[in-house]
Design an enzyme around this catalytic site. Structure first.
Site, short mmCIF file in Angstrom:
data_model
loop_
_atom_site.label_atom_id
_atom_site.label_comp_id
_atom_site.label_asym_id
_atom_site.label_seq_id
_atom_site.Cartn_x
_atom_site.Cartn_y
_atom_site.Cartn_z
N GLY A 37 0.93 -1.11 0.26
CA GLY A 37 0.10 0.03 -0.11
C GLY A 37 0.84 1.43 -0.02
N SER A 38 0.13 2.17 0.63
CA SER A 38 0.98 3.64 0.40
C SER A 38 2.07 3.93 1.17
CB SER A 38 -0.09 4.90 0.60
OG SER A 38 -1.25 4.73 -0.25
#
Length: 744
Positions: free
Chosen positions: A314-315
């Site tokens: 993810g981020s």
């Protein structure tokens, strides 16, 4: 008669010849054995030595596993196996039987102590007697018996009931970095303990000792001969292993994860705390976990998720894309771009920001703060270039294992063939990496460009001599970015936490500046498509503090927590419930100074005597001065400190009224503030200890008079904190003992 005489002479002569030949053979055989010392090609001395020699095993001890400060994490302890002798031949004196005489009574008494029904015990005993067995055991209920339980059984004085002494692995902290430490199991063929997981497995060779032996001469019955020779080969115990784990920090992590597991019931939790300067792992844990002694819970999670499992980050991956762009000098925080969606080629589907529509035209710095996928897709494609980004993925170590001393480490799976895969990799989708790889890469950001190899073992020490055999030194894997770049990236990441537009506002810690990045990773379903729903994500945060000179890196990931609401932003709630207390408590424990200290306002205290109490309290509180009122009157007749004294914002001012005096609750007060009460009321003050009040002899709200004794006990915050930890440890120990007693 005369005819028979010759026959008798012939017979006697024949017998004489036969016995003469036998005697001759015996004499020859005797001298032959005396001269050669052999019979049928075998040495008689060796045969005698074999017959009359006995050999005993001197068992070795498996090495102890310690935390970095010498606290025991795993060690061998004595255990016992319960057995019942059934053979009547073992009894030589009927008054002192050595076998089970009364199976019914034996079963009844044993069932009161071991975890087995009376009927089961009786059946084992009677079946063994019918089959003529020498002895029987009692399965799991009769194994790993503690010394305390053994004493209770011995006190029963049951004939034929005895014990086999053995050793077992003991884990005093219970569920404590269980997947890191691992457990041991006994090999049925060799009867040796073998590490099956974690450090117990990866360092099994170092931890395992070598049994010694004793050889002695004995008689036919096995008793040592008075003048017999004996030879002793001492046992060589296994080496001790010191981990980089810190028991206190690991406890912070375990407690926080346990609370989140109960409150939000996620599928998984992963937590890692690392030393930003050395790469040493100070804590590592997960939920579900298991108890290394009982194995309870192990079926829910065999793998060390931080090491053995790779998944889309993810981020949090955007940290390293940002670092590459800053290093290549292509990141302009003030440059504007159009958020919302982005199409890398005409044939590819457009990618979108997490809110679907974006935020219009915003700066790239705001894009970092809002965790804009479009911002990082544009950075990867239009600023850095895909080839350059791929180089940095290698520099940050995402395409190979870190080499940490734990078994079965997985490696990253970088999907980087097509343009769409390249931009999704830039913001953390498609490509899968492990949490420990993220920790290693984050050390480059925290440690001014130097990427440190994660370490779980601090040193290996000889158990018998205390000599250090091997000591691990911090190892710089590479330098993917410069110190200047690392500092700038930390500054940008701090705004993710401090800016109202940032996705990391929940991760602010009072007194400390935190730099970090949130992550919301998709989870592939069984059909290969991503799961849908606000809860079907892996929510994470990778942060470091203090931002100016990071000492700690903390990574937390929570998979599929049960949350109410449709906004994926609520995923930060369980993640921050682990990250914040772990980071804050660890910083305090390590005595790391706060990043910022606000300067307090200073006021000159006026003369308050004769003024109305209500107005006086309001005026002081308006200046953020804490007011303590003694008595229930309406006018002030005394004050501490004296008029004209310079006082700081937040300091206590004690005022005395003309009413009946009652004692305030002084818990947490300094001795200086307690003295203000004593001076005003005329009480005789006696204090014990240093720090802050934990106990007072006068109950709050009780009436006080001049001349009364005021006795207070004070303790420092460290003493109070240590007492709390000890209390928790004692409570856990009591719970563990209670559980063991129930199991016994």
């Amino acid at each position: 008669m005369n005819k028979k005489q010759p026959n008798m002479n012939v017979g006697a002569a024949i017998l004489f010849v036969i016995f003469g030949l036998l005697f001759f053979v015996l004499v020859v055989r005797y001298f032959s054995i005396q001269i050669t010392g052999e019979v049928a090609g075998q040495q008689l001395a060796a045969k005698a030595q074999q017959k009359y020699s006995r050999e005993g095993i001197l068992p070795s001890t498996r090495g102890i596993i310690f935390d970095r400060n010498g606290e025991v994490v795993a060690e061998d302890t004595t255990s016992y196996t319960l057995i019942a002798i059934l053979d009547k031949k073992m009894t030589t004196d009927p008054k002192k039987p050595k076998h089970v005489v009364n199976p019914e009574k034996t079963a009844k008494e044993l069932s009161k102590i071991i975890k087995m029904d009376e009927s089961e015990i009786y059946e084992i005993l009677t079946k063994g007697i019918k089959k003529g067995r020498f002895q029987v055991e009692f399965g799991k209920a009769g194994k790993d018996i503690s010394h305390e339980t053994k004493n209770k059984i011995e006190d029963l004085k049951l004939p034929g009931i005895t014990f086999i002494r053995d050793s077992k692995r003991f884990y005093p902290n219970g569920i404590f970095a269980s997947h890191v430490v691992g457990y041991v199991d006994r090999n049925q063929e060799t009867n040796k303990e073998v590490g099956k997981m974690g450090v117990e497995k990866s360092l099994n060779k170092e931890l395992t000792g070598e049994n010694g032996k004793i050889t002695y001469e004995s008689d036919l019955w096995g008793y040592i001969l008075p003048n017999g020779k004996e030879k002793v080969t001492p046992a060589k115990n296994g080496n001790d292993v010191y981990l980089t784990i810190d028991k206190k920090i690991q406890t912070f992590l375990e407690d926080a994860m346990e609370k989140v597991a109960k409150d939000y019931k996620p599928k998984k939790i992963i937590g890692i705390v690392a030393d930003a300067k050395t790469g040493e792992i100070l804590a590592m844990g997960q939920r579900p976990s298991f108890h290394p002694k009982t194995r309870e819970g192990i079926t829910k999670g065999w793998h060390n998720e931080a090491i053995e499992t790779s998944f889309e980050p993810g981020s949090t991956m955007k940290i390293f894309t940002l670092a590459a762009a800053v290093e290549e000098k292509v990141f302009n925080p003030d440059e504007y771009y159009e958020s919302g969606s982005y199409r890398v080629t005409e044939k590819d589907k457009a990618i979108h920001d997490h809110n679907g529509s974006g935020w219009g035209s915003i700066t790239y710095l705001e894009g970092v703060q809002r965790s804009s996928n479009v911002a990082f897709a544009k950075i990867a494609n239009e600023k850095l270039g895909f080839d350059k980004l791929r180089e940095y993925l290698t520099k940050f170590g995402f395409d190979k294992p870190t080499g940490i001393d734990l078994p079965n480490e997985a490696t990253g799976k970088i999907q980087y063939h097509y343009p769409i895969e390249k931009i999704t990799t830039a913001y953390g989708q498609g490509t899968a990496i492990t949490p420990i790889q993220q920790i290693q890469a984050a050390t480059a950001i925290a440690n001014n460009g130097k990427m440190m190899k994660p370490q779980i073992v601090k040193k290996i020490v000889n158990h018998d001599t205390g000599e250090t055999i091997k000591e691990m030194e911090p190892e710089v894997v590479s330098t993917p970015i410069s110190a200047d770049t690392a500092e700038k990236v930390r500054d940008y990441l701090e705004t993710v936490v401090t800016s109202p537009k940032g996705t990391g506002t929940r991760y602010q810690i009072e007194g400390y500046s935190v730099a970090g990045k949130t992550g919301t990773a998709n989870i592939p379903g069984p059909d290969g498509k991503y799961l849908r729903g606000a809860n079907n994500y892996i929510f994470s945060f990778l942060g470091m503090a203090p931002k100016e000179n990071p000492r700690l890196i903390v990574y937390v990931a929570v998979q599929q927590p049960q949350l109410e609401g449709a906004d994926t932003g609520i995923g930060a709630i369980p993640v921050s419930a682990v990250f914040n207390p772990v980071m804050q408590n660890s910083l305090h424990y390590l005595n790391i100074k706060p990043s910022t200290v606000d300067k307090a306002n200073v006021y000159e205290l006026p003369n308050l005597v004769g003024k109305q109490v209500e107005k006086t309290v309001k005026s002081l509180k308006d200046k953020d001065i804490e007011v303590v009122v003694l008595g229930k009157g309406e006018k002030v007749i005394g004050q501490q400190p004296e008029p004209g004294t310079a006082i700081l914002e937040g300091e206590k001012v004690v005022i005395q009224t003309n009413g009946e005096l009652t004692a305030p609750d002084m818990s947490g007060w300094s001795l200086r503030d307690v003295m203000k009460v004593a001076n005003l009321t005329g009480m005789k003050l006696h204090s014990k200890g240093k720090g802050y009040v934990v106990q007072q002899n006068v109950k709050p709200e009780s009436q006080i008079r001049k001349g009364d004794y005021l006795i207070v006990e004070l303790k420092t915050p460290e003493e109070q904190w240590q007492e709390e930890l000890n209390s928790n440890d004692e409570q856990e120990s009591e719970e563990e003992n209670t559980k063991e007693k129930v199991q016994d």
